[in-house]
Design a protein around this motif. Structure first.
Motif, short mmCIF file in Angstrom:
data_model
loop_
_atom_site.label_atom_id
_atom_site.label_comp_id
_atom_site.label_asym_id
_atom_site.label_seq_id
_atom_site.Cartn_x
_atom_site.Cartn_y
_atom_site.Cartn_z
N LEU A 1 -1.03 -75.04 -16.93
CA LEU A 1 -0.81 -74.40 -15.63
C LEU A 1 0.04 -73.14 -15.78
O LEU A 1 -0.19 -72.14 -15.08
CB LEU A 1 -0.15 -75.39 -14.67
N ASP A 2 1.05 -73.17 -16.65
CA ASP A 2 1.84 -71.97 -16.91
C ASP A 2 0.97 -70.86 -17.47
O ASP A 2 1.13 -69.68 -17.12
CB ASP A 2 2.98 -72.28 -17.88
N HIS A 3 0.04 -71.23 -18.35
CA HIS A 3 -0.88 -70.24 -18.92
C HIS A 3 -1.77 -69.64 -17.84
O HIS A 3 -1.99 -68.41 -17.80
CB HIS A 3 -1.73 -70.90 -20.01
N MET A 4 -2.27 -70.47 -16.94
CA MET A 4 -3.11 -69.97 -15.85
C MET A 4 -2.32 -69.02 -14.94
O MET A 4 -2.85 -68.00 -14.50
CB MET A 4 -3.64 -71.16 -15.03
N HIS A 5 -1.08 -69.36 -14.67
CA HIS A 5 -0.25 -68.51 -13.82
C HIS A 5 0.04 -67.18 -14.50
O HIS A 5 -0.08 -66.11 -13.87
CB HIS A 5 1.06 -69.25 -13.50
N ALA B 1 -1.02 -61.30 -15.24
CA ALA B 1 -1.41 -60.21 -16.12
C ALA B 1 -2.66 -59.49 -15.63
O ALA B 1 -2.81 -58.28 -15.83
CB ALA B 1 -1.65 -60.75 -17.54
N GLU B 2 -3.55 -60.21 -14.96
CA GLU B 2 -4.77 -59.60 -14.45
C GLU B 2 -4.58 -58.97 -13.08
O GLU B 2 -5.55 -58.49 -12.48
CB GLU B 2 -5.87 -60.67 -14.37
N GLY B 3 -3.36 -58.98 -12.58
CA GLY B 3 -3.08 -58.35 -11.29
C GLY B 3 -3.51 -59.18 -10.10
O GLY B 3 -3.81 -58.61 -9.03
N GLY B 4 -3.52 -60.49 -10.24
CA GLY B 4 -3.92 -61.35 -9.14
C GLY B 4 -2.94 -61.26 -7.97
O GLY B 4 -1.72 -61.14 -8.16
N ARG B 5 -3.47 -61.32 -6.76
CA ARG B 5 -2.63 -61.18 -5.58
C ARG B 5 -1.90 -62.47 -5.23
O ARG B 5 -0.90 -62.44 -4.51
CB ARG B 5 -3.50 -60.74 -4.39
N ASN B 6 -2.38 -63.58 -5.72
CA ASN B 6 -1.76 -64.87 -5.40
C ASN B 6 -1.86 -65.80 -6.62
O ASN B 6 -2.59 -66.78 -6.60
CB ASN B 6 -2.45 -65.50 -4.19
N PRO B 7 -1.12 -65.50 -7.69
CA PRO B 7 -1.25 -66.31 -8.92
C PRO B 7 -0.83 -67.75 -8.73
O PRO B 7 -1.36 -68.64 -9.40
CB PRO B 7 -0.33 -65.58 -9.92
N ASN C 1 -2.32 -73.54 -8.68
CA ASN C 1 -2.32 -74.78 -7.89
C ASN C 1 -3.72 -75.31 -7.65
O ASN C 1 -3.92 -76.52 -7.55
CB ASN C 1 -1.61 -74.54 -6.55
N LYS C 2 -4.71 -74.41 -7.54
CA LYS C 2 -6.08 -74.86 -7.38
C LYS C 2 -6.55 -75.60 -8.62
O LYS C 2 -7.21 -76.66 -8.54
CB LYS C 2 -7.00 -73.67 -7.09
N VAL C 3 -6.22 -75.07 -9.77
CA VAL C 3 -6.55 -75.75 -11.04
C VAL C 3 -5.83 -77.09 -11.11
O VAL C 3 -6.39 -78.10 -11.55
CB VAL C 3 -6.19 -74.85 -12.23
N ARG C 4 -4.58 -77.11 -10.67
CA ARG C 4 -3.80 -78.36 -10.67
C ARG C 4 -4.46 -79.42 -9.80
O ARG C 4 -4.55 -80.60 -10.18
CB ARG C 4 -2.39 -78.06 -10.18
N GLU C 5 -4.94 -79.03 -8.61
CA GLU C 5 -5.59 -79.98 -7.72
C GLU C 5 -6.86 -80.55 -8.35
O GLU C 5 -7.13 -81.75 -8.23
CB GLU C 5 -5.92 -79.29 -6.39
N ASN C 6 -7.64 -79.70 -9.00
CA ASN C 6 -8.88 -80.18 -9.63
C ASN C 6 -8.59 -81.15 -10.77
O ASN C 6 -9.24 -82.19 -10.90
CB ASN C 6 -9.69 -79.00 -10.15
#
Length: 348
Positions: free
Chosen positions: A54-58, A63-69, A74-79
């Protein structure tokens, strides 16, 4: 033979008969797990593995400029939690690994549930509630409202199940509460040491017997008369406009109003939001358990007539983490904060 996360996800998606869009989300999570070189079988997954992923995903979203990292992680965490919870129910793994806390995120669609800190503030604010005119009950009105908050959180009741808002409502009566280990309908196989509660949904009229956990048991005992009238409602103090009293309680607790994302307008909290709060925390604790807890209508002949979902509801109710304020009463901290021992003076 060890079970890979890919295999577990494929079995989960097939067993749940998910929509095409939801299946695509799980496949995206699976690809992210593969790129992260997640080759650890689910039997050996630990909190450390999940936290690193999850830290890696965040970090990648930042790094990719996501507006809501935070929301991405958290979406990955839920899945992941949904798949591993299902694998635990199917005995693929012996125990469910403990998940790290969700990342801070911006609520894109607005927040329609109360946080546990807000629930704690509402609970303690009930000590400042003034009794209505002509109040003749032996129990202060704040104690009834504390019990109501606990019931809303654990069962997601409709307002009419707590108080008779209109004559057609069937509120919980004292004859609907049993302290026996088995419910009176004789259908449930589980035994509950704290007793059972019966109620009927306002919208569908469907009847339920639900177990009481320790928090519910302690709060119902705190308002029970020495000789309760079986036909008397359990909860008092709602009045003819319980939502107005709840909004006054929110003002006492200094709870921030809801904000409409589209218009930016502030809107007051309603008792129905406590039902949404119940659904939010049950799905976070045990995915898909809110369907059975809240008594939502479901489709499918097999689900309606053959699937036995009571064990899922029993496990969810008995294990859901409670707000800190709810746990003080059974530990002997009536009128005190369970963490700092701050004393709250009951208003008469």
């Amino acid at each position: 033979m060890p079970t890979t996360l890919k295999r577990a996800t494929e079995l989960y998606v097939h067993a749940k008969n998910l929509s095409a869009g939801t299946r695509a989300e799980y496949l995206v999570t699976l690809r992210k797990w593969g790129r992260w070189s997640g080759r650890t079988p689910i039997e050996r997954l630990s909190r450390a593995h999940i936290r690193e992923f999850l830290d890696h995903m965040h970090e990648q979203a930042v790094a990719e400029g996501g507006r809501n990292p935070g929301r991405t992680a958290n979406k990955v965490r839920e899945n992941l939690r949904a798949v591993l919870s299902w694998a635990w129910e199917q005995d693929f793994i012996e125990s469910l690994p403990q998940f790290p806390r969700p990342k801070p995120q911006r609520d894109v669609s607005g927040r329609h549930y109360l946080t546990k800190s807000e629930l704690n503030a509402l609970y303690f604010a009930t000590y400042s509630m003034k009794s209505p005119k002509g109040w003749r009950e032996a129990v202060p009105v704040g104690r009834y409202w504390r019990c109501a908050l606990v019931l809303f959180f654990n069962y997601g009741f409709d307002t009419g199940t707590i108080w008779r808002v209109v004559p057609a409502n069937e509120p919980i009566l004292w004859r609907h509460v049993t302290w026996d280990a088995l419910p009176t309908d004789g259908q449930a196989k589980e035994r509950c040491r704290w007793g059972w509660i019966y109620y009927r949904r306002v919208k569908t009229g469907k009847a339920f017997y639900r177990p009481m956990n320790q928090a519910v048991h302690a709060h119902l005992k705190s308002i029970m008369p020495q000789q309760p009238d079986p036909n008397r409602p359990v909860l008092q103090g709602g009045g003819v406009r319980p939502n107005a009293r709840f909004q006054e309680l929110c003002r006492l607790a200094r709870t921030q109003s809801k904000i409409d994302v589209e218009t930016g307008e502030q809107r007051p909290w309603h008792l129905k939001d406590l039902r949404k709060t119940c659904a939010t925390y049950y799905d976070a604790h045990m995915p898909e358990s809110s369907i059975e807890i809240l008594g939502h209508s479901v489709s499918g002949v097999t689900y309606k007539h053959y699937a036995h979902r009571d064990p899922l509801a029993f496990k969810a109710i008995m294990t859901i983490p409670q707000p800190a304020s709810f746990m003080g009463l059974q530990h002997g901290f009536d009128g005190q904060c369970p963490c700092c021992r701050r004393v709250f003076q009951e208003n008469s």
